[in-house]
Write a protein that holds these residues in place. Structure first.
Motif, PDB file in Angstrom:
ATOM      1  N   ALA A  61      -3.840  10.110  12.739  1.00  0.00           N
ATOM      2  CA  ALA A  61      -2.917   9.429  11.829  1.00  0.00           C
ATOM      3  C   ALA A  61      -3.502   8.073  11.458  1.00  0.00           C
ATOM      4  O   ALA A  61      -4.185   7.432  12.269  1.00  0.00           O
ATOM      5  CB  ALA A  61      -1.540   9.262  12.472  1.00  0.00           C
ATOM      6  N   ILE A  62      -3.230   7.643  10.227  1.00  0.00           N
ATOM      7  CA  ILE A  62      -3.741   6.361   9.729  1.00  0.00           C
ATOM      8  C   ILE A  62      -2.574   5.549   9.197  1.00  0.00           C
ATOM      9  O   ILE A  62      -1.781   6.044   8.379  1.00  0.00           O
ATOM     10  CB  ILE A  62      -4.790   6.586   8.614  1.00  0.00           C
ATOM     11  N   ASN A  63      -2.467   4.310   9.661  1.00  0.00           N
ATOM     12  CA  ASN A  63      -1.376   3.442   9.238  1.00  0.00           C
ATOM     13  C   ASN A  63      -1.726   2.680   7.963  1.00  0.00           C
ATOM     14  O   ASN A  63      -2.900   2.575   7.582  1.00  0.00           O
ATOM     15  CB  ASN A  63      -1.037   2.441  10.351  1.00  0.00           C
ATOM     16  N   ARG A  64      -0.697   2.133   7.327  1.00  0.00           N
ATOM     17  CA  ARG A  64      -0.893   1.367   6.101  1.00  0.00           C
ATOM     18  C   ARG A  64      -1.776   0.149   6.369  1.00  0.00           C
ATOM     19  O   ARG A  64      -1.618  -0.564   7.348  1.00  0.00           O
ATOM     20  CB  ARG A  64       0.457   0.912   5.548  1.00  0.00           C
ATOM     21  N   GLY A  65      -2.751  -0.059   5.481  1.00  0.00           N
ATOM     22  CA  GLY A  65      -3.632  -1.211   5.589  1.00  0.00           C
ATOM     23  C   GLY A  65      -4.852  -1.009   6.467  1.00  0.00           C
ATOM     24  O   GLY A  65      -5.710  -1.889   6.534  1.00  0.00           O
ATOM     25  N   GLU A  66      -4.960   0.135   7.125  1.00  0.00           N
ATOM     26  CA  GLU A  66      -6.138   0.397   7.960  1.00  0.00           C
ATOM     27  C   GLU A  66      -7.328   0.804   7.096  1.00  0.00           C
ATOM     28  O   GLU A  66      -7.184   1.443   6.059  1.00  0.00           O
ATOM     29  CB  GLU A  66      -5.856   1.517   8.963  1.00  0.00           C
ATOM     30  N   VAL A  67      -8.510   0.428   7.555  1.00  0.00           N
ATOM     31  CA  VAL A  67      -9.764   0.885   6.950  1.00  0.00           C
ATOM     32  C   VAL A  67     -10.455   1.746   7.993  1.00  0.00           C
ATOM     33  O   VAL A  67     -10.933   1.241   9.012  1.00  0.00           O
ATOM     34  CB  VAL A  67     -10.657  -0.288   6.535  1.00  0.00           C
ATOM     35  N   GLN A 203     -15.194  -4.485   0.650  1.00  0.00           N
ATOM     36  CA  GLN A 203     -14.575  -5.475   1.538  1.00  0.00           C
ATOM     37  C   GLN A 203     -13.361  -6.114   0.876  1.00  0.00           C
ATOM     38  O   GLN A 203     -12.351  -6.391   1.526  1.00  0.00           O
ATOM     39  CB  GLN A 203     -15.605  -6.541   1.914  1.00  0.00           C
ATOM     40  N   GLN A 204     -13.449  -6.320  -0.441  1.00  0.00           N
ATOM     41  CA  GLN A 204     -12.315  -6.871  -1.183  1.00  0.00           C
ATOM     42  C   GLN A 204     -11.136  -5.899  -1.179  1.00  0.00           C
ATOM     43  O   GLN A 204      -9.983  -6.293  -0.973  1.00  0.00           O
ATOM     44  CB  GLN A 204     -12.741  -7.174  -2.622  1.00  0.00           C
ATOM     45  N   VAL A 205     -11.443  -4.612  -1.400  1.00  0.00           N
ATOM     46  CA  VAL A 205     -10.391  -3.590  -1.373  1.00  0.00           C
ATOM     47  C   VAL A 205      -9.759  -3.519   0.010  1.00  0.00           C
ATOM     48  O   VAL A 205      -8.532  -3.458   0.157  1.00  0.00           O
ATOM     49  CB  VAL A 205     -10.977  -2.209  -1.777  1.00  0.00           C
ATOM     50  N   ALA A 206     -10.622  -3.554   1.032  1.00  0.00           N
ATOM     51  CA  ALA A 206     -10.116  -3.469   2.400  1.00  0.00           C
ATOM     52  C   ALA A 206      -9.252  -4.677   2.749  1.00  0.00           C
ATOM     53  O   ALA A 206      -8.278  -4.562   3.506  1.00  0.00           O
ATOM     54  CB  ALA A 206     -11.288  -3.367   3.374  1.00  0.00           C
ATOM     55  N   GLY A 207      -9.577  -5.833   2.188  1.00  0.00           N
ATOM     56  CA  GLY A 207      -8.812  -7.033   2.490  1.00  0.00           C
ATOM     57  C   GLY A 207      -7.531  -7.182   1.705  1.00  0.00           C
ATOM     58  O   GLY A 207      -6.758  -8.124   1.940  1.00  0.00           O
ATOM     59  N   SER A 208      -7.275  -6.265   0.777  1.00  0.00           N
ATOM     60  CA  SER A 208      -6.077  -6.363  -0.064  1.00  0.00           C
ATOM     61  C   SER A 208      -4.872  -5.643   0.530  1.00  0.00           C
ATOM     62  O   SER A 208      -3.824  -5.568  -0.106  1.00  0.00           O
ATOM     63  CB  SER A 208      -6.383  -5.783  -1.457  1.00  0.00           C
ATOM     64  N   GLY A 209      -5.035  -5.071   1.723  1.00  0.00           N
ATOM     65  CA  GLY A 209      -3.915  -4.387   2.361  1.00  0.00           C
ATOM     66  C   GLY A 209      -3.799  -2.922   2.033  1.00  0.00           C
ATOM     67  O   GLY A 209      -2.877  -2.247   2.495  1.00  0.00           O
ATOM     68  N   ARG A 210      -4.734  -2.391   1.235  1.00  0.00           N
ATOM     69  CA  ARG A 210      -4.691  -0.961   0.927  1.00  0.00           C
ATOM     70  C   ARG A 210      -5.324  -0.144   2.053  1.00  0.00           C
ATOM     71  O   ARG A 210      -6.165  -0.642   2.801  1.00  0.00           O
ATOM     72  CB  ARG A 210      -5.417  -0.685  -0.397  1.00  0.00           C
ATOM     73  N   THR A 211      -4.934   1.101   2.142  1.00  0.00           N
ATOM     74  CA  THR A 211      -5.476   2.005   3.154  1.00  0.00           C
ATOM     75  C   THR A 211      -6.738   2.651   2.598  1.00  0.00           C
ATOM     76  O   THR A 211      -6.720   3.205   1.491  1.00  0.00           O
ATOM     77  CB  THR A 211      -4.445   3.080   3.530  1.00  0.00           C
TER      78      THR A 211
END
Length: 418
Positions: A61-67, A203-211
């Motif tokens: 399972a993957i939570n919101r905001g995880e990379v 890295q920008q996408v990952a830092g924006s809170g998206r999964t």
């Protein structure tokens, strides 16, 4: 506790492989058809069909905001998993639950039309990837600037170089704004400069809170980007958790069997004489590897096989080690230590032991050449590649931040003088 945005339960994907001989005549076709009917009637197993499970009993399972990164050897089931999560193919068993808008980038450039211009393909590809026309229009200038194709925007993409094509395709996909982004090997597109830009965008996408769910063989980048790693092995979940620990375990699975890399079909250069030819190379270590990958600070030892067709009074083996930017980091010639000749016709094995050279994590390319008194006998400017993985130990866990090509250890002392 937050509800996972991706849930995978008992996931399995089965394919049927056919090993039937080709039917070249009407007689062959009728014979095979009759045999197939007889097997169905008697319920006997068809020996020409094999069941292959690309995935089997996978749960996570993957939570919101995880990379989350996915690692595994070729054939481990990584791409199959992403295709199921992207709803390109259906699972055979189990179920997946996705909560949020999903965008996937599994193959850069899918949906591009060669006859359309770059401008037209931005709108076409953006629509295919799920962007509205207003969204594409709002991000159009940013996409073009990222791809660096302003001068050729109204030129059909069939006239683009492969690098321009890849840059534009990634630029469109990278400017999506889904809740869940699924990407496969996007960190390996374009030249070194563009790969660095791709890494920054991720890295920008990952830092924006998206999964983000990411597959890449670039272990250094995936360790930098990801907060957790899922390790697949032979279609099964081999482990998940801390990136450094899972990458260490993954690297351990590679240290199983020596692999011989054939140099026979590698492109030659400078029209060599060919009286001595490179046949193959083997990467040998205390624990041989099958994937041309080594952990950081592991000794680098190579074994070459060569074929000599006529007597040569001298023979010299030369190697160059290049980084991803094409800079030669290490040069070595056998003549600096000993003369390999004279040699008579036959097959010879030459071992090159670099020892521990502490290469920074990343991919490296070897160029190899053979020379005699008569001239250049064989030359492969891009013979083979070697990947150095991240360090698993704590003192060197931050190696992804270094700028140099060699992470050399040194002895430090401090003394107070006042």
């Amino acid at each position: 506790m937050a509800e996972p945005v991706i849930t995978v339960s008992g996931l399995g994907k089965r394919y049927v492989l056919t090993h039937a001989p080709r039917s070249d005549t009407l007689r062959d076709t009728l014979t095979q058809g009759a045999r197939g009917m007889l097997r169905r009637f008697t319920r006997r197993e068809d020996p020409t069909r094999e069941q292959f499970w690309a995935l089997r009993d996978v749960d996570f399972a993957i939570n919101r905001g995880e990379v989350v990164g996915i690692v595994g050897r070729n054939g481990a089931g990584k791409s199959t998993l992403l295709k199921i999560l992207s709803r390109i193919t259906e699972p055979t068993t189990g179920r997946i639950t996705l909560r949020g808008r999903v965008a996937s980038l599994l193959e850069v450039g899918t949906g591009f039309h060669p006859e359309l211009s770059g401008r037209e393909n931005i709108y076409l590809n953006g629509a295919i990837l799920g962007m509205s026309r207003a969204e594409i229009r709002r991000k159009f200038d940013e996409i073009v600037a990222f791809a660096e194709v302003e001068r050729f925007l109204d030129t059909p993409v069939k006239h683009y170089s492969s690098g321009m094509y890849v840059r534009l395709a990634f630029a469109v996909a990278a400017h999506l704004e889904p809740e869940i982004l699924i990407v496969d090997e996007v960190l390996a597109v374009g030249d070194a400069a563009f790969q660095k830009k791709c890494l920054g965008k991720m890295q920008q996408v990952a830092g924006s809170g998206r999964t983000v769910l990411l597959v890449s063989h670039n272990l250094v980048s995936i360790q930098q980007l990801c907060t957790r790693i899922v390790h697949l092995q032979d279609g099964h979940l081999a482990g998940e958790g801390d990136p450094a620990e899972q990458i260490r375990r993954y690297m351990g699975t590679l240290m199983t069997q020596a692999e011989t890399f054939s140099l026979a079909a590698v492109t030659r250069a400078l029209n060599p004489r060919g009286h001595a030819r490179l046949l193959y190379v083997r990467l040998t270590t205390a624990e041989p590897t099958a994937a041309w990958s080594l952990p950081f600070a592991e000794p680098v030892k190579l074994a070459f096989a060569i074929q000599v067709d006529q007597p040569l009074p001298s023979l010299e083996l030369g190697l160059g080690l290049f980084n991803q930017q094409g800079v030669e980091i290490i040069s070595t010639l056998s003549s600096w230590q000993q003369d390999l000749g004279p040699v008579t016709p036959g097959e010879y094995h030459i071992t090159v032991d670099y020892g521990v050279i502490e290469l920074a994590p990343g991919r490296y390319r070897f160029g190899v050449g053979l020379k005699s008194d008569h001239g250049l006998e064989d030359y492969l400017p891009e013979a083979f590649e070697l990947e150095i993985g991240p360090a698993g130990s704590a003192p060197r866990a931050n190696l992804g931040n270094i700028r140099g090509a060699i992470a050399r250890s040194a002895h430090y002392t401090i003394q107070r003088v006042s």
